[in-house]
Design a protein around this motif. Structure first.
Motif, mmCIF file in Angstrom:
data_model
loop_
_atom_site.group_PDB
_atom_site.id
_atom_site.type_symbol
_atom_site.label_atom_id
_atom_site.label_comp_id
_atom_site.label_asym_id
_atom_site.label_seq_id
_atom_site.Cartn_x
_atom_site.Cartn_y
_atom_site.Cartn_z
ATOM 1 N N ALA B 27 -42.448 44.183 -8.046
ATOM 2 C CA ALA B 27 -43.459 43.224 -8.508
ATOM 3 C C ALA B 27 -44.867 43.562 -8.040
ATOM 4 C CB ALA B 27 -43.076 41.828 -8.060
ATOM 5 N N ASN B 28 -45.027 43.986 -6.806
ATOM 6 C CA ASN B 28 -46.374 44.309 -6.323
ATOM 7 C C ASN B 28 -46.323 45.648 -5.616
ATOM 8 O OD1 ASN B 28 -48.958 44.344 -5.381
ATOM 9 N ND2 ASN B 28 -48.850 42.403 -4.280
ATOM 10 N N PRO B 29 -46.203 46.720 -6.409
ATOM 11 C CA PRO B 29 -45.936 48.031 -5.816
ATOM 12 C C PRO B 29 -47.062 48.509 -4.905
ATOM 13 C CG PRO B 29 -46.295 48.210 -8.197
ATOM 14 C CD PRO B 29 -46.267 46.770 -7.865
ATOM 15 N N ASP B 299 -41.865 36.224 -0.592
ATOM 16 C CA ASP B 299 -41.728 35.176 0.425
ATOM 17 C C ASP B 299 -42.944 35.052 1.336
ATOM 18 O OD1 ASP B 299 -39.140 34.238 -0.151
ATOM 19 O OD2 ASP B 299 -38.272 36.034 0.732
ATOM 20 N N MET B 300 -43.741 36.110 1.410
ATOM 21 C CA MET B 300 -44.883 36.080 2.312
ATOM 22 C C MET B 300 -46.113 35.443 1.689
ATOM 23 S SD MET B 300 -43.753 37.386 5.064
ATOM 24 C CE MET B 300 -45.334 37.334 5.895
ATOM 25 N N CYS B 301 -45.993 34.952 0.451
ATOM 26 C CA CYS B 301 -47.193 34.637 -0.338
ATOM 27 C C CYS B 301 -48.151 33.653 0.328
ATOM 28 C CB CYS B 301 -46.789 34.147 -1.732
ATOM 29 S SG CYS B 301 -45.717 32.711 -1.719
ATOM 30 N N PHE B 303 -48.674 33.040 3.440
ATOM 31 C CA PHE B 303 -49.357 33.687 4.558
ATOM 32 C C PHE B 303 -50.465 34.607 4.034
ATOM 33 C CE2 PHE B 303 -49.749 37.302 7.486
ATOM 34 C CZ PHE B 303 -50.069 36.640 8.650
ATOM 35 N N CYS B 304 -50.118 35.444 3.069
ATOM 36 C CA CYS B 304 -51.085 36.423 2.568
ATOM 37 C C CYS B 304 -52.233 35.734 1.826
ATOM 38 C CB CYS B 304 -50.411 37.430 1.646
ATOM 39 S SG CYS B 304 -49.149 38.392 2.487
ATOM 40 N N ARG B 305 -51.914 34.618 1.169
ATOM 41 C CA ARG B 305 -52.980 33.909 0.466
ATOM 42 C C ARG B 305 -53.988 33.364 1.479
ATOM 43 N NH1 ARG B 305 -52.071 28.536 -3.102
ATOM 44 N NH2 ARG B 305 -51.765 27.676 -1.019
HETATM 45 S S1 SF4 Z 1 -47.290 38.140 -0.680
HETATM 46 FE FE1 SF4 Z 1 -48.256 39.498 0.779
HETATM 47 S S2 SF4 Z 1 -46.673 40.877 1.417
HETATM 48 FE FE2 SF4 Z 1 -45.939 39.888 -0.412
HETATM 49 S S3 SF4 Z 1 -46.514 41.303 -2.031
HETATM 50 FE FE3 SF4 Z 1 -48.130 39.785 -1.885
HETATM 51 S S4 SF4 Z 1 -49.607 40.671 -0.521
HETATM 52 FE FE4 SF4 Z 1 -47.750 41.844 -0.265
#
Ligand code: SF4
Lengths: 259, 367, 489
Positions: B27-29, B299-301, B303-305
């Motif tokens: 999804a987000n290479p 799952d990290m979304c 946090f990253c946002r």
């Molecule tokens: S949520 Fe964070 S870790 Fe996950 S793909 Fe997006 S930027 Fe990378």
């Protein structure tokens, strides 16, 4: 009782406000624990309001006088082949008491096995397992211990053969009834839809046509299936103990025996 | 290299990926953070929870029940419904009806039993079946084995293996929700890849696994299943590419500091003892590439946002906005250029002029 | 999306509040719209779980399906929904006007039409599916339903179809309507959450936009606006309530489900009406009324079709029908874009940015300029406009102006920020231009190559003339028994 409901409602409103404040103040861990409290309060409200209800008269169909195992036995006798709980319940619904429920069947095989182990052959029949080509019990299938061994084992073609056979048996039973229930007709239609030529689209199934079509397909598989089953049955009788012949052998290192 | 990855994860077993997670890898290479977390087998969900940014994903029990009921219906009576569908779709001859439930051998033997049965089918020896129910495949992801459970594998004698994917979303008048079909296709591609890998290991031609997967869904508003072939070649290509990237994880490891770890330091009861603050700092050491799409795929979304917000990055608003801003990545920078408080750098003149005009136009119209 | 909107988003972030991206409202807003918030059972395509519906913010009607897997309860829900929706719709059929059409038969048109507001595009999909699942039902035969059920199904189908038509306001979604007028500091994906979107546009006292939006993402504080419900709510609240109903279908059990759903619907109900207030506060664009006229016409025709006993809409369009529909939608899209630009200088600014429009001040005018001799002598007033905009129009290009209806001109020359134009339309029939039809020196004007005179219909054959390669002429759709008896689980 309703007083505590009121109190709970006040508490829920209060907690909501506190959660809001905590979120605003970015106090994440506080917000999390408050949210937990809120969920619990809502649950308590749910329980309190349900507890207020009088227990209503049951809307279940008339309970059958037969014990569950006998109702299952009755359905299996009609089908004549090993069957999954779902089909047993559907047959019971279509032709018999309509009182059988899927969950009641989950521990049936285990109970029967226990009874057999403690007092072998005390009962006239046991609801037992169908055996796979590895002689392990097939998942989810129920069989009748009085059937000949070839009927209680499975080759790869057997699920299809048994499905065709049970469709024929359902259809035959239908023709014997003067006034079959709609549930019975629906059951046959649903089964017949999966057999080529057994039903015209959307018309209710005709038992005679269904039987003819099922028999035609059965012809194709019959010889091979019989051969495979005979082979598995022979292995079962030479390798297995009495109880295993009915309830299946544990596959290598299965923990089944332990529990 | 695996030593370094184990260090990143800490002394817990690698988090297994299911097909959905593997499909989401693509999804987000461009995101190094995610590539590294996945390669190290870190449990992203727990990690995000521990730093106070749980992912907003959940599944309703109603949806789960519905899915289970539909799958049971398709498979009952030795896959009788599925057989009808495949006879129509693949032109299976009447004689081919065999059914094998791999799960009959017990959970721990499923994987080896699947191998044996697939091998036997590929050799087309006696007792080849059409349906292999509850198979268990494995796939290596960056040195770790993930186990995968496709719904059914169908095999046509003299022909090919097909992955069968059973989904409970409706096909209404020949149409289904495109995102759901796309999701199912991505997931099925993972199974195709795993089965091809298995065939290759067994010395058979991997191409015997068809790139057309069989998607089974309820039709209209009834429970009656319908089947369609879905071509997953594109999803397979994307997946392969991403998996290849993950094995080149050494390059990602080069940039990160000595001793960095995402260990949650769980105590005896599995409760994390690592300070959330410290863990968050460790995560920030690996660059992310946040995009709004992360909100539905990673799952990290959350946090990253939050991090992207702190950085004032235009990525927050999505690719399209960034394009409209001429690729300028900083919000303050874009605004500065637009309002004329910032001198354009070399090569930025054209973008600056556009933003400046846009700003003047807005002001003129809203005066 | 344009650079202007992108910029507005950046400002929204800096200022902590959404920014306007229009100066007027581009959708019609009825005096008494009907708000409809459906909830769907998770995992099902079109099984209604409950809904809140009504035209009075103070009196929502709550509809509940205590066990959505039960088809009878589902149809009872639809019948109850019909009780609310059908009288509202049919009320507009009572008063009509007669429209005289040049070169055509005069026809009747309802003076006003219903307007339904739902939270988001997913709700529109749900409306369409609910329509699809009910419009073929029969009042007799194996699974009889109340006569209002198939009728409601046809109307829901109509509204859902019509909402695909750009510029139509018969069925609007709150998120799209708000999003068309304000830019927030979050992505489109996040804007799809009504509570978060409104948080940016209209944060509560003492809160910033981003703060309010963040709070709005917590499903406990702001339940999702449907049709999907919060999985946590499903598992912890709704699930047990539905099970309790299954075990004992009493009044209390129904009330328990209703109470649970009310907590999920009420916050959205308030947000919907807040959206209405915010949109209503915007002045209406000049061409909104024209588009509403078209909506009224469409509504009237469908009402006639229903009254005349026409069949329900087909499951699928035939080949020509589908192509005609697509062409119609494209025309409507283009026309809607142009109309918005003409109505709204801030929208027009997007075209000025790309050079397809310019604004400036008239520096010179020759209102009596003519071209040709004798009988072919024509009045062609000339004007010169000084502009700061980057003009990307070439001589010969036809342009229109939002300042004057029916006005058209041709670009003669563009030199150094001076544009010379020749006016070709809208000066009247006299030998001198009618008063006010030619801009005077000192006047501020806007011209653009966007114009709204599209060919009225693409060259598609009538449905009756569908070539056999496309399946031949469509059969008039006659719903079969199969449609009516379609299993519903
Ligand atoms: S949520 Fe964070 S870790 Fe996950 S793909 Fe997006 S930027 Fe990378």
């Amino acid at each position: 009782m309703s007083e505590s409901l009121d109190a709970l409602e006040r508490r829920i409103t209060g907690l909501r406000a506190e959660v809001r404040r905590a979120v605003k103040a970015r106090e994440n861990s506080l917000a999390r624990s408050l949210r937990g409290d809120l969920r619990r309060a809502e649950k308590a409200w749910d329980e309190a309001i349900s507890a207020e209800e009088p227990v209503p008269a049951s809307h279940e169909p008339e309970p059958s006088l037969l014990p569950i195992r006998e109702q299952v036995h009755q359905a299996l006798a009609l089908l004549g082949v090993p069957a999954a709980a779902r089909l047993v319940v559907a047959v019971n619904d279509a032709f018999f008491s309509r009182a059988l429920r899927g969950p009641q069947l989950t521990s049936l095989r285990r109970d029967e096995e226990r009874s057999f182990r403690s007092d072998p052959y005390a009962r006239p029949y046991y609801l037992c397992a169908a055996l796979t080509d590895r002689l392990s019990p097939a998942r989810g299938l129920l069989a009748d211990s009085t059937w000949e061994p070839e009927r209680r084992v499975l080759g790869p073609l057997s699920p299809r053969v048994d499905f065709l056979t049970s469709t024929m048996r359902v259809a035959e039973h239908l023709t014997r009834l003067p006034d079959p229930s709609p549930a019975a007709l629906r059951l046959l239609s649903r089964m017949a839809q999966n057999i080529p030529g057994a039903v015209e689209s959307f018309a209710p199934a005709d038992p005679a046509i269904a039987i003819r079509a099922a028999r035609a397909e059965l012809e194709v598989h019959h010889a091979a299936d019989t051969r495979q089953r005979a082979e598995v049955a022979a292995r079962a009788s030479s390798q297995l103990s009495d109880v295993e012949r009915l309830f299946g052998a544990a596959t290598m290192s299965t923990l089944r025996g332990a529990c | 290299m695996n030593g370094r990855l184990d260090e990143l994860r800490g002394p817990v077993p690698s988090h297994p990926h299911d097909a959905r997670a593997i499909a989401a890898l693509a999804a987000n290479p461009g995101c190094a953070r995610r590539a590294l977390l996945d390669a190290a087998g870190v449990d992203k969900d727990r990690t995000a929870r521990h730093v106070g940014f749980p992912a907003p994903f959940g599944q309703s029990q109603f949806a789960i029940t519905r899915g289970n009921v539909f799958e049971a219906l398709v498979k009952e009576n030795g896959c009788a419904e599925l057989l009808r569908l495949l006879r129509e779709l693949l032109g299976l001859p009447v004689s081919e009806v065999g059914y094998q439930d791999v799960e009959n051998v017990g959970a721990h033997l499923r994987h080896s039993h699947t191998r044996a049965l697939i091998d036997r089918a590929a050799r087309e020896s006696e007792e080849t079946a059409v349906f292999y129910d509850h198979p268990l495949f494995s796939l290596e992801i960056a040195g770790h084995t993930s186990y995968l459970e496709p719904d059914v594998v169908a095999f046509q004698l003299g022909g090919r293996f097909h992955i069968v994917e059973i989904k409970s979303f409706g096909v209404i008048d020949g149409q289904a929700e495109p995102q759901k079909v796309a999701g199912a296709a991505r997931q099925a591609a993972v199974y195709v890849l795993a089965l091809r890998t298995l065939l290759a290991e067994l010395g058979h031609d991997p191409e015997r696994v068809s790139h057309d997967v069989v998607l089974v869904c309820p039709e209209n508003f009834a429970n009656r299943p319908t089947a369609t072939l879905v071509d997953v070649r594109k999803q397979l290509a994307v997946l392969r590419r991403q998996l290849a990237r993950m094995t080149r994880v050494d390059r990602l490891l080069e940039g990160i500091p000595e001793g960095l770890t995402f260990d949650l330091a769980p105590d005896r009861d599995g409760v994390p003892t690592r300070s959330a603050q410290e863990l968050a700092e460790a995560l920030c050491q690996v660059p992310a590439r946040y995009a709004p799409d992360c909100l539905s795929t990673c799952d990290m979304c959350m946090f990253c946002r939050d991090e992207a917000r702190g950085n004032g990055s235009t990525d927050l608003l999505g690719r399209q906005v960034r394009d409209e801003l001429g690729g300028v990545s900083g919000m303050a920078e874009a605004l500065g250029l637009a309002e004329g408080t910032l001198e354009p750098a070399e090569g930025q003149e054209e973008v600056a002029r556009l933003l400046r005009t846009a700003n003047l136009l807005r002001e003129e119209c809203l005066r | 999306m344009s650079a202007l909107t992108a910029l507005a988003q950046l400002r929204a972030i800096r200022d902590g509040i959404a920014q306007p991206i229009t100066t007027v409202r581009h959708c019609h807003l009825a005096p008494h719209p009907m708000v409809f918030i459906p909830l769907r059972l998770a995992g099902e395509a079109a099984a209604p779980m409950g809904a809140m519906v009504g035209t009075d913010p103070g009196h929502p009607r709550l509809l509940v399906v205590p066990q959505p897997r039960n088809r009878d309860l589902r149809f009872a829900f639809t019948a109850e929904l019909a009780e609310v929706v059908l009288p509202y719709i049919e009320g507009f059929g009572k008063t009509t006007e007669t429209i005289e059409k040049k070169g055509g038969e005069p026809y009747e048109r309802c003076l006003d039409a219903p307007q339904i507001l739902v939270p988001n595009p997913q709700a529109v999909t749900f409306v369409g599916l609910l329509g699809r699942s009910t419009r073929f039902r029969r009042v007799d035969g194996p699974y009889p339903v109340h006569p209002s059920v198939p009728l409601l199904g046809r109307w829901l189908t109509y509204f859902a179809d019509r909402s695909q038509h750009p510029g139509s306001s018969l069925l609007l979604t709150a998120t799209e309507a708000l999003g068309a007028h304000w830019a927030t500091g979050q992505s489109g994906l996040e804007d799809a959450n009504l509570a978060a979107l409104l948080g940016w546009i209209d944060p509560p006292e003492g809160m910033t936009g981003p703060g309010a939006a963040e709070e709005a993402e917590d499903p406990l504080l702001w339940p999702p606006a449907g049709p999907a419900t919060d999985p946590g709510f499903d598992n912890e609240v709704l699930g047990p309530a539905v099970r309790a109903y299954e075990e004992a279908p009493t009044e209390r059990a129904v009330e328990r489900v209703a109470q649970a759903l009310r907590t999920q619907l009420e916050p959205t109900w308030r947000l919907m009406w807040r959206s209405v207030e915010l949109l209503r506060a915007l002045p209406e664009g000049a061409r909104v009324k024209d588009r509403w006229d078209v909506d009224r016409g469409s509504f009237t025709r469908f009402l006639e079709r229903v009254t005349e006993g026409g069949p329900p809409q087909a499951r699928r369009d035939g080949a020509v029908g589908a192509a005609a529909r697509l062409a119609g939608l494209e025309r409507a899209r283009a026309s809607y874009d142009v109309q918005r630009a003409y109505d709204d200088p801030l929208v027009m600014a997007e075209y000025r940015l790309t050079g397809e429009a310019f604004a400036g001040t008239v520096t010179a005018a020759d209102p009596e300029h003519t071209e040709g001799e004798g009988r072919s002598r024509k009045l062609r007033p000339l004007i010169t406009v000084r502009t700061e905009d980057q003009v990307r129009l070439t001589p010969g290009a036809t342009v229109g102006s939002p300042d004057r209806r029916g006005h058209a001109a041709e670009i003669v020359e563009v030199v150094d920020g001076e544009v010379t134009l020749k006016i070709t339309k809208g000066m009247g029939r006299g030998r001198t231009p009618s008063p006010g039809s030619v801009p005077e020196p000192g006047e501020r004007v806007t011209y653009t190559s966007l114009t709204d005179d599209f060919q009225s219909s693409a060259a598609l054959p009538d449905p009756e003339l569908t070539p056999w390669t496309h399946g031949g002429p469509p059969q008039e759709y006659v719903p079969s028994d199969e449609d009516a008896q379609e299993e519903w689980s």
